[in-house]
Design a protein around this motif. Sequence first.
Motif, PDB file in Angstrom:
ATOM      1  N   LEU A  81      67.930   3.998  92.791  1.00 34.36           N
ATOM      2  CA  LEU A  81      69.037   3.542  91.607  1.00 34.36           C
ATOM      3  C   LEU A  81      70.355   2.825  92.280  1.00 34.36           C
ATOM      4  CD1 LEU A  81      69.107   3.142  88.546  1.00 34.36           C
ATOM      5  CD2 LEU A  81      70.259   5.111  88.404  1.00 34.36           C
ATOM      6  N   VAL A  83      73.975   2.158  91.434  1.00 38.17           N
ATOM      7  CA  VAL A  83      75.129   2.159  90.373  1.00 38.17           C
ATOM      8  C   VAL A  83      76.098   1.411  91.149  1.00 38.17           C
ATOM      9  CG1 VAL A  83      76.148   3.709  89.088  1.00 38.17           C
ATOM     10  CG2 VAL A  83      73.591   4.325  89.859  1.00 38.17           C
ATOM     11  N   VAL A 146      70.759  11.619  88.904  1.00 40.04           N
ATOM     12  CA  VAL A 146      69.280  11.336  88.234  1.00 40.04           C
ATOM     13  C   VAL A 146      68.902  12.654  88.053  1.00 40.04           C
ATOM     14  CG1 VAL A 146      69.465   8.670  88.906  1.00 40.04           C
ATOM     15  CG2 VAL A 146      68.104  10.442  90.300  1.00 40.04           C
ATOM     16  N   ALA A 186      64.345   7.080  86.116  1.00 42.36           N
ATOM     17  CA  ALA A 186      65.444   7.493  87.018  1.00 42.36           C
ATOM     18  C   ALA A 186      66.201   8.797  86.200  1.00 42.36           C
ATOM     19  CB  ALA A 186      66.475   6.617  87.400  1.00 42.36           C
ATOM     20  N   PHE A 188      69.461   8.305  84.467  1.00 39.30           N
ATOM     21  CA  PHE A 188      70.787   8.621  85.046  1.00 39.30           C
ATOM     22  C   PHE A 188      71.730   8.971  84.160  1.00 39.30           C
ATOM     23  CE2 PHE A 188      74.731   6.202  85.263  1.00 39.30           C
ATOM     24  CZ  PHE A 188      75.345   6.561  86.563  1.00 39.30           C
ATOM     25  N   LEU A 217      73.526  -0.744  86.501  1.00 36.72           N
ATOM     26  CA  LEU A 217      72.338  -0.200  87.003  1.00 36.72           C
ATOM     27  C   LEU A 217      71.297  -1.189  87.270  1.00 36.72           C
ATOM     28  CD1 LEU A 217      72.068   2.592  84.357  1.00 36.72           C
ATOM     29  CD2 LEU A 217      73.142   2.673  86.556  1.00 36.72           C
TER      30      LEU A 217
END
Length: 314
Positions: A81, A83, A146, A186, A188, A217
């Motif tokens: 992921l 970010v 996550v 995920a 998050f 994201l």
Amino acid sequence: MKGKKLHTIHSNHQHMSWCNSRTPAQVVAPGDEVQFEVIDAVCGQLSPESTVEDVENLDFDLVNPISGPIYVDGAEPGDSLKVTILGFEPSGWGWTAIIPGFGLLADDFANPSLNIWKYELGFETPCVFNSHARVPLKPFCGTIGVAHAEAGEFSTIPPYATGGNMDIRDINIGTDLYIPVEVPGALFSIGDPHCAQGDGEVCGTAIESPMGVTVRLDLVKGENLRFPRYVTPGPVSRHHDELGYEVTTGIGPDLMEASQNAVRGMIDRLMKLHKLDAAQAYMLCSVTGDLRISEIVDRPNWVVSFYMPNKIFQ
């Protein structure tokens, strides 16, 4: 990115643990942006009017909430992921505390202390510390991560391979953070906003400040990271090199003890040089000094250094 959407996560979407069975607060597509409303590291237990008695009475079941979780469509175990921190909505105030039983020198500081900070909303003006020092601001969120693959609830206090309470000050505006995904979507979450922190956050708190945060994201398919990594958009030091540093060291076979001794040395220096009391010096070390491993190859002893920028006292 074409088709990008902006989602808002309200302050009631906060929780106190990582859990892969928690219902998502929102489902987003890769590339979408998410705006999190004000996140507060202690669920409103401290305010600009708080005193040290409020630190003594903190309910630790309400410490370090995270906001979310966000289900990212298409995220699968083995992906990363991505970010990206886009910006913050500041409150203009923050706090630093010595909490009994917590921090690198918990055995040295049995009594609580509290410093309330006020700062300008643009983050451009250093924050004044009791007329002794001026601390440059660099906002970031200490907790970003996550959900775990394992079932159950996991505390938000420690860091994990999936992120969490990493307290890395350089994951700030413009930085791209990559986190290993362990569950579909995920899941998050983010929390623990700070205005400034030294590397190590040695007293256990930074300039903790209620803030909103906006992130983007995205996904990197099949990266198979073991631990998070990040890429900064430029130089990371916000301390002022032009006047140099006071540096103390700790040396020995145990990295934790060496780290403690390096910080103890700096507390002593600040008390002598700037007439701070021990608690003030410890908190200032936490918000603006840097703990570094200087040498870790010459057995049996290692060297840890603590850097305090001279510029903040000008």
